[in-house]
Design an enzyme around this catalytic site. Structure first.
Site, PDB file in Angstrom:
ATOM      1  CD1 TRP A   1       3.968  15.662  -5.068  1.00  0.00           C
ATOM      2  CD2 TRP A   1       4.191  13.553  -5.593  1.00  0.00           C
ATOM      3  NE1 TRP A   1       4.446  15.243  -3.918  1.00  0.00           N
ATOM      4  CE2 TRP A   1       4.693  13.905  -4.332  1.00  0.00           C
ATOM      5  CE3 TRP A   1       4.196  12.288  -6.424  1.00  0.00           C
ATOM      6  CZ2 TRP A   1       4.956  12.613  -3.594  1.00  0.00           C
ATOM      7  CZ3 TRP A   1       5.020  11.332  -5.479  1.00  0.00           C
ATOM      8  CH2 TRP A   1       5.038  11.344  -4.251  1.00  0.00           C
ATOM      9  CB  SER A   2       7.252  19.744  -6.049  1.00  0.00           C
ATOM     10  OG  SER A   2       7.362  21.235  -5.573  1.00  0.00           O
ATOM     11  CG  ASN A   3       1.060  21.355  -6.026  1.00  0.00           C
ATOM     12  OD1 ASN A   3       0.699  21.231  -7.076  1.00  0.00           O
ATOM     13  ND2 ASN A   3       1.137  20.607  -4.791  1.00  0.00           N
TER      14      ASN A   3
ATOM     15  CB  CYS B   1       8.918  22.387  -8.616  1.00  0.00           C
ATOM     16  SG  CYS B   1      10.239  21.651  -7.301  1.00  0.00           S
TER      17      CYS B   1
END
Ligand SMILES: Cc1ncc(COP(=O)(O)O)c(C=O)c1O
Length: 350
Positions: free
Chosen positions: A99-101, A103
């Site tokens: 869920w990395s923003n 990334c």
């Protein structure tokens, strides 16, 4: 509750920029512009009233920075992409949870800069992929998913990706997890300076700024920026990923790393990190965060995500309701909106 529409508009115009106050060593860093500052700062009149009027809550809209659903990590990426281009590399490699923003925004920044992007996400793979991973792919990133959620597995896969890019004759630039580190935090330091300039121009003097803290780069950078901008405001980080015992020393090291760039020593005693809103784990929603998200949505029409920003907002609400937070309080909306659509059931193991 005072609202100052004309002043607010003026403080949010690019004319309120901070170019003159950027420390020379940061101004000299290579920077690839991704947006025009400043992000808006405005009052939350109906939200403040719904909390009983004990505090005048304002919001800093980092979520409105312009690429790929916005978010604070674009600040770090201006300097990280700047460094990657200056070093004549041709691919960005970074990693994070699915869920990395950070990334997703690395994928967006790489697309804008014309750099290939490789993202290494913690596994196990999810079918169908969640919204952030779908956006990563849509933005042209090559996504690699590790077999398990173990940090060591993800790190091993990062090494493998970097190694195979090098063997194929590429020059990869490794972006740290969360874009953290002194170079990325330099971007956050500008955000702190920017808030200080906006507050000055509005004639407000915040008692506290509340922000979500995961890798600590935002907290370290904003703290230094506020102090450089002459604002003594208390900065309260709300731990959303790891407990204060682990994160405080990391923030301390980031403050040290920023010192040569700013010439400013910030006392580590100023690191204020609250671990009581983390809930069961990183990525697992809490009922207080859900309530906070609904209250902001229903009073102001603004959305926060369950992983980062809603937990920080829950802390703010608890502070106002208990009477601990009074006066002007700034909520740092760091972005993360696609997280609203992630399936977080069983998130701890993913
Ligand atoms: C929306 C959002 N808020 C807060 C954070 C935390 O920032 P930091 O990792 O700099 O502590 C992140 C990190 O990814 C984020 O995406």
């Amino acid at each position: 509750m005072d609202e100052h529409p004309d002043d607010v508009a003026a403080a949010n115009r690019p004319a309120a920029n901070i170019a003159a106050s950027i420390p020379a060593a940061i101004a000299a860093l290579p920077r690839f512009r991704l947006f025009d500052e400043p992000s808006p700062l405005h009052p939350l009149t109906r939200f403040s009233a719904a909390l009983g009027g004990g505090a005048d809550v304002w919001i800093k809209r980092e979520d409105l920075l312009p690429l790929a659903f916005g978010g604070n990590k674009l600040r770090n990426l201006e300097f990280l992409v700047g460094a990657a281009l200056a070093e004549e590399t041709d691919a960005l490699v970074t990693s994070g949870r699915r869920w990395s923003n950070h990334c997703r925004l690395t994928a967006a920044a790489g697309a804008k800069a014309g750099l290939a992007v490789h993202l290494v996400l913690s596994g196990p793979p999810v079918t169908p992929p969640g919204p952030n991973e779908r956006l990563d792919r849509m933005l042209g990133a090559i996504v690699h998913v590790s077999a398990t959620d173990a940090r060591a597995d993800r790190e091993a896969l990062v090494e493998e990706v970097v190694g195979s890019l090098r063997s194929a004759g590429h020059r990869p630039y490794l972006v740290p997890v969360g874009g953290s580190g002194a170079v990325g935090a330099a971007g956050q330091e500008l955000a702190g300076l920017e808030l200080a300039a906006q507050a000055r121009s509005l004639g407000i003097s915040p008692e506290a700024v509340i922000l979500p803290s995961a890798t600590g780069g935002t907290q370290a950078g904003v703290l230094v920026g506020l102090r450089l901008g002459g604002l003594a405001t208390r900065l309260e980080g709300i731990a959303v990923a790891s407990p204060p015992a682990e994160l405080v020393p990391v923030i301390g090291r980031l403050l040290e790393g920023l010192e040569p760039l700013t010439g400013l020593r910030v006392d580590p005693a100023e690191i204020d990190l609250d671990g009581s809103h983390l809930g069961r784990a990183y990525g697992i929603p809490t009922s207080a965060a859900s309530e906070a998200a609904e209250l902001l949505a229903r009073t102001e029409g603004i959305l926060v995500d369950p992983i980062y920003t809603a937990k920080a907002l829950a802390a703010l609400i608890a502070g106002v309701r208990s009477g601990r937070l009074t006066g002007t309080v700034v909520f740092w909306h760091a972005g993360g909106t696609p997280g609203l659509f992630e399936n977080l059931a069983g998130a701890a193991g993913t």
